[in-house]
Design an enzyme around this catalytic site. Structure first.
Site, PDB file in Angstrom:
ATOM      1  N   TYR A  37      32.303  45.270  21.751  1.00  0.00           N
ATOM      2  CA  TYR A  37      33.187  44.098  21.792  1.00  0.00           C
ATOM      3  C   TYR A  37      34.593  44.378  22.327  1.00  0.00           C
ATOM      4  CZ  TYR A  37      29.445  42.160  18.915  1.00  0.00           C
ATOM      5  OH  TYR A  37      28.222  41.738  18.452  1.00  0.00           O
ATOM      6  N   GLU A  51      28.606  27.317  25.060  1.00  0.00           N
ATOM      7  CA  GLU A  51      28.287  28.463  24.188  1.00  0.00           C
ATOM      8  C   GLU A  51      28.726  29.744  24.888  1.00  0.00           C
ATOM      9  OE1 GLU A  51      24.107  28.750  23.319  1.00  0.00           O
ATOM     10  OE2 GLU A  51      24.320  30.753  22.422  1.00  0.00           O
ATOM     11  N   HIS A  56      29.208  34.137  24.495  1.00  0.00           N
ATOM     12  CA  HIS A  56      29.057  35.417  23.790  1.00  0.00           C
ATOM     13  C   HIS A  56      29.760  36.500  24.579  1.00  0.00           C
ATOM     14  CE1 HIS A  56      26.288  33.636  20.981  1.00  0.00           C
ATOM     15  NE2 HIS A  56      25.707  33.051  22.024  1.00  0.00           N
ATOM     16  N   ARG A  92      36.051  46.081  15.449  1.00  0.00           N
ATOM     17  CA  ARG A  92      34.610  46.034  15.228  1.00  0.00           C
ATOM     18  C   ARG A  92      33.848  46.554  16.444  1.00  0.00           C
ATOM     19  NH1 ARG A  92      31.200  40.456  15.795  1.00  0.00           N
ATOM     20  NH2 ARG A  92      29.208  41.287  15.060  1.00  0.00           N
ATOM     21  N   PRO A 100      31.442  34.214  12.481  1.00  0.00           N
ATOM     22  CA  PRO A 100      31.628  35.342  11.570  1.00  0.00           C
ATOM     23  C   PRO A 100      31.849  36.688  12.259  1.00  0.00           C
ATOM     24  CG  PRO A 100      29.341  34.626  11.576  1.00  0.00           C
ATOM     25  CD  PRO A 100      30.130  33.575  12.308  1.00  0.00           C
ATOM     26  N   ASN A 101      32.765  37.427  11.678  1.00  0.00           N
ATOM     27  CA  ASN A 101      33.110  38.798  12.070  1.00  0.00           C
ATOM     28  C   ASN A 101      33.926  38.887  13.357  1.00  0.00           C
ATOM     29  OD1 ASN A 101      31.679  40.054   9.842  1.00  0.00           O
ATOM     30  ND2 ASN A 101      29.809  39.379  10.880  1.00  0.00           N
TER      31      ASN A 101
HETATM   32  C1  DQA Z   1      28.118  37.743  19.672  1.00  0.00           C
HETATM   33  C2  DQA Z   1      26.665  38.205  19.729  1.00  0.00           C
HETATM   34  C3  DQA Z   1      25.970  37.977  18.398  1.00  0.00           C
HETATM   35  O1  DQA Z   1      24.627  38.416  18.466  1.00  0.00           O
HETATM   36  C4  DQA Z   1      26.677  38.754  17.304  1.00  0.00           C
HETATM   37  O2  DQA Z   1      26.086  38.481  16.056  1.00  0.00           O
HETATM   38  C5  DQA Z   1      28.140  38.538  17.273  1.00  0.00           C
HETATM   39  C6  DQA Z   1      28.877  38.376  18.523  1.00  0.00           C
HETATM   40  C7  DQA Z   1      28.881  38.071  20.969  1.00  0.00           C
HETATM   41  O3  DQA Z   1      29.923  37.462  21.185  1.00  0.00           O
HETATM   42  O4  DQA Z   1      28.453  38.924  21.746  1.00  0.00           O
HETATM   43  O5  DQA Z   1      28.764  38.571  16.211  1.00  0.00           O
HETATM   44  O6  DQA Z   1      28.127  36.322  19.511  1.00  0.00           O
END
Ligand code: DQA
Length: 137
Positions: free
Chosen positions: A22, A95, A97, A17, A9-10
């Protein structure tokens, strides 16, 4: 080598954003860059804001692809269902981020994905995805 990138999401709002967290690049732009960099890899990309659609995609590709890169975004911290899906499939999941979630709020320090992931890469901006692809090569 077939690798699927799944964003939660997002992450469809990357570029707009919270650019201070990001960055300014859209994922579509970065995905083209990845395709140019890893010409030998068959890369696919899926994004959804809906938890069940992310689980459906994991189940769909999780027995045939060579690797999955999963940024479950906020669902990382809340979704037992996504964690169970990662455990249920046979394709290894890395995973990812973009931000270093351990430098951020306490609720972002919990992941339902990590225990069943092959590994975790975080905090390198969009380059985290590049590093994740390299981990499969
Ligand atoms: C994220 C980190 C998450 O805590 C956050 O809710 C995101 C993006 C990242 O890529 O840094 O939406 O997954």
């Amino acid at each position: 080598m077939k690798i699927m990138i799944i964003n939660g999401p997002n992450l469809n709002l990357l570029g707009k954003r919270e650019p201070e967290v990001y960055g300014n690049t859209t994922f579509e732009e970065y995905f083209s860059h990845l395709q140019m960099t890893f010409k030998e890899v068959q890369l696919a990309y899926f994004q959804s804001n809906i938890e069940g659609e992310l689980i459906d995609k994991l189940q769909e590709v999780g027995f045939t692809y060579d690797g999955i890169i999963l940024n479950a975004a906020a669902y990382t911290h809340t979704s037992v269902g996504l964690g169970d899906a990662v455990k249920a499939i046979s394709t290894p999941v890395v995973e990812v981020h973009i931000s270093n979630t351990f430098k951020r709020e306490d609720f972002r320090h919990i992941s339902h994905i990590s225990a069943n992931a092959k590994g975790v890469i975080l905090g390198f901006g969009l380059k985290s995805y590049d590093l994740a692809i390299r981990s499969f090569l």
